[in-house]
Write a protein that holds these residues in place. Structure first.
Motif, mmCIF file in Angstrom:
data_model
loop_
_atom_site.group_PDB
_atom_site.id
_atom_site.type_symbol
_atom_site.label_atom_id
_atom_site.label_comp_id
_atom_site.label_asym_id
_atom_site.label_seq_id
_atom_site.Cartn_x
_atom_site.Cartn_y
_atom_site.Cartn_z
ATOM 1 N N SER A 6 -9.843 38.481 -15.548
ATOM 2 C CA SER A 6 -8.785 38.999 -15.142
ATOM 3 C C SER A 6 -8.772 40.185 -13.043
ATOM 4 O O SER A 6 -7.800 39.968 -12.632
ATOM 5 C CB SER A 6 -8.403 39.902 -16.125
ATOM 6 N N THR A 7 -10.347 39.435 -12.797
ATOM 7 C CA THR A 7 -9.881 40.147 -11.291
ATOM 8 C C THR A 7 -10.076 39.138 -10.434
ATOM 9 O O THR A 7 -9.343 39.286 -9.449
ATOM 10 C CB THR A 7 -11.406 40.173 -11.397
ATOM 11 N N ALA A 279 -7.260 43.671 -13.442
ATOM 12 C CA ALA A 279 -8.482 44.865 -13.825
ATOM 13 C C ALA A 279 -8.429 45.566 -13.488
ATOM 14 O O ALA A 279 -8.176 46.869 -13.845
ATOM 15 C CB ALA A 279 -9.764 44.118 -13.758
ATOM 16 N N ALA A 286 -13.364 43.449 -16.064
ATOM 17 C CA ALA A 286 -13.230 42.272 -16.566
ATOM 18 C C ALA A 286 -13.277 42.743 -18.161
ATOM 19 O O ALA A 286 -12.811 42.253 -19.324
ATOM 20 C CB ALA A 286 -13.027 41.269 -16.397
#
Length: 681
Positions: A6-7, A279, A286
């Motif tokens: 998610s980063t 994130a 994450a």
């Protein structure tokens, strides 16, 4: 395909007024990131995100579609949304699942109506925004004017971070205000650094000062430093700007030409460098998001008669894997997950799993619909659903071919799964199927889809008004007699009824029979005969309501009387009584709430008066005014179109049934004549 944490994901909804060039920009972003091998064109009908036949035919976006670009080791999920108000429901669902909005503004037209509407929606969701002034290559393109229209008409601090070099025929590139570097572009999107032209030096310096000040406000430490007169480094300005964008305090403005593929790569950089990752939005690492319980929201459903149902979703926490079993928290039912896909328009790219923040699609879910949460059965999570706008334009529909009723019903069920801004109802009084949509274009396209996808041709008309009839006077001892002599048993039923208005109740039946004038076993038949006769009034054939009937007297024959005979006698008495009791026509009156910008108030009030409306009150609501009124339903069927025209698309309304009221005599006369003419035909 690579699975992204998610980063390294950015979820961006591209929003704009229709015609600003959203789809062309999505196409240019995909091409520059290497996701496609050629630059598609809307006019040629070969773009990645406008692929439905009705979009290619009309050259406008009708459905939100999903595509992705991989850039600087990040995955950018792009949601290309419709720009016309009839399809605003798709914008709402897209903005529910993205982390930021890319607002496209035409360099020629500046801010338009739908720009304001989508901006307010993004603002209400606290979404960080980037703005891109497109069509800098067009005749009459004016960057300065477009920026000023944004600063005047949109909320937030709007700050240019680029300056175009030239405009229209002379547009050749952009100046990066922060880096203080200039770049030119050829038609293939190739970038070349050039010296900043002398004539822009003063403006670049002034804009940089504004940018530094805006960035400083995004970070308390930087603000102190700035206020104390210290010089901020480029890195500090970047950090402050990123914070200010994430907090919605600053909206940076870039520019270019999507169609000519000029100054699109810097936009990709900006999306990755300055817009928040899932994130960052969640405020968690994450790894922590991945360990949490699965929660994924389905935000769009596509129904295809051949492929079946395709559900687009976003993962908020946990990891969603192909070939697994999940739990639908809304339907309290398990769903088997087959293959997960990343979507590139209509093309599906198989993936093994999706991490928090990613957006993808699933095929053939059994019970899941738009707005549902997919989670785990052991510890279910239910995410906030999607609040779709209410449709306001109703039409009556019927299949062109007599035998297509079932086919139409099944097809409409599938389309309603796909489009939550459609409503379907059956009016039992007028015996019509009513389809309600967001506007004329929305309904036209729905009927096109019915024919193309499901092979059902439909006729559309304005719905009939469910009028009613009632009485205004009381009458007593009205006689109804049914006497028929045939071979063998005859038929004999004889009643006297009293009738009076009953304002607060649809119908009441009583009897005051004395001495067995009508035997007990025939009294229910009398009530039944009256109830049946009430279905068709004497004025225009509409149901009769708000009456009290009392069975007062009658007579019977020991051999010839029967339930049927008394039922017929009651019907005859009823029709005679209604004729004598001053019958009138009633119409449904609606409570209407209209929300419009203040400048349209006078026009709206005048229009409501012309529709026989009664204004009940007004009150401010943010930048708008709310008008409450009562208006006859007969005057409201096409109101969605008129309101759009009066307010240039800025107004919206909702209505609900209030009560029935008497139709003015001159209008009632026309309705009665039309009904009689129809009956004769």
């Amino acid at each position: 395909m690579k699975v992204y944490p998610s980063t390294n994901i950015r979820n961006v909804g591209i929003v704009a007024h229709g015609g600003a060039g959203k789809t062309s920009l999505a196409e240019a972003l995909l091409f520059n990131a290497g996701a496609t091998k050629r630059l598609g064109k809307v006019d040629e009908g070969n773009t990645v995100t406008d692929y439905h036949p009705e979009e290619i035919k009309r050259k406008v976006t009708i459905n939100t579609s999903l595509a992705f670009a991989e850039w600087q080791d990040n995955k950018i999920n792009i949601l290309d949304t419709p720009g016309y108000s009839d399809f605003f429901g798709d914008v709402v669902s897209a903005l529910r699942v993205v982390d930021s909005a890319l607002v496209v503004v035409s360099a020629v037209a500046g801010v338009e109506v739908q720009t304001e509407v989508v901006w307010e929606e993004a603002e209400a969701r606290n979404l960080p925004r980037l703005a891109y002034i497109n069509k800098m290559d067009r005749e009459n393109a004016n960057f300065q004017k477009a920026v000023e229209s944004m600063q005047e008409r949109l909320s937030g601090r709007i700050v240019p971070v680029q300056l175009p070099i030239g405009a229209a025929d002379t547009f050749s590139g952009v100046i990066d205000i922060l880096k203080q570097k200039a770049y030119t572009y050829d038609g293939s999107g190739n970038e070349k650094e050039v010296p900043i032209p002398d004539e822009y030096a003063g403006e670049v310096e002034s804009l940089r000062e504004t940018l530094v000040e805006a960035a400083a406000e995004g970070d308390d430490e930087l603000l102190m430093k700035y206020l104390e007169g210290e010089e901020l480094t480029v890195e500090e300005v970047r950090r402050g700007l990123k914070n200010a964008i994430a907090g919605g305090k600053v909206i940076p403005v870039l520019c270019g030409s999507a169609l000519k593929n000029m100054a699109v790569k810097p936009l990709l950089d900006y999306i990755v460098d300055y817009l928040p990752s899932p994130a960052e939005v969640a405020g968690k690492p994450a790894a922590e998001l991945e360990k949490e319980n699965l929660a994924a929201l389905v935000f769009k459903t596509l129904a295809d008669p051949y492929v079946g149902r395709l559900s687009m979703f976003r993962v908020y926490s946990g990891i969603l894997k192909s070939d697994s079993v999940v739990y639908n928290a809304n339907r309290e039912s398990e769903e088997k997950i087959g293959q997960l896909f990343a979507l590139q328009g209509k093309n599906q790219v198989a993936v093994t799993e999706m991490r928090p923040g990613d957006i993808g699609a699933l095929a053939k879910l059994q019970v899941t619909t738009t707005g549902d949460t997919l989670t785990t059965k052991t510890n279910p999570v239910k995410l906030e659903g999607i609040d779709f706008p209410e449709p306001t334009l109703p039409v009556a529909i019927r299949p062109k071919s007599k035998g297509d009723e079932d086919k139409l019903s099944n097809a409409l069920t599938r389309l309603l799964e796909e489009d939550p801004t459609l409503r379907l109802s059956k009016n039992t009084e007028t015996r019509e199927t009513i389809l309600t949509g967001m506007g004329e274009t929305h309904l036209d396209i729905t009927l096109e889809r019915l024919q193309r996808k499901f092979g059902v041709e439909v006729e559309m008309s304005t719905p009939r008004v469910p009028y009613r009839e009632t009485i205004r006077a009381s009458v007593t001892r009205v006689e109804g007699k049914h006497k028929k002599q045939t071979g063998g048993h005859g038929q004999y039923g004889h009643v006297f009824i009293d009738m009076s208005p009953l304002p607060d109740k649809e119908f009441e039946f009583t009897e005051t029979i004395f001495g067995g004038a009508v035997p007990r076993q025939y009294i229910p038949a009398v009530e039944k005969g009256i109830r049946e006769a009430m279905q068709e009034g004497i004025l225009a054939g509409y149901p009769v309501t708000n009456i009290k009937v009392n069975l007062a007297d009658g007579s019977y024959h020991t051999v010839d009387s029967s339930e049927m005979a008394f039922k017929i006698a009651a019907g005859l008495a009823f029709r005679k009584a209604v004729e004598q009791a001053k019958p009138v026509l009633l119409e449904p009156i609606m409570n209407v709430e209209i929300i419009v910008p203040e400048q349209f108030m006078g026009d709206i009030m005048g229009d409501l008066n012309s529709r026989r409306g009664r204004i009940l009150g007004m009150e401010p609501k943010g930048k708008n005014q709310v008008i409450r009124a009562q208006v006859p339903l007969a005057e409201m069927y096409r109101y969605a179109i008129n309101l759009k025209s009066i307010t240039q698309g800025r107004g919206h309304f909702r209505m609900e049934f209030a009560q029935y009221e008497e139709v003015p005599a001159n209008i009632a006369e026309k309705i009665i004549q039309e009904a009689r003419k129809e009956k004769e035909e």
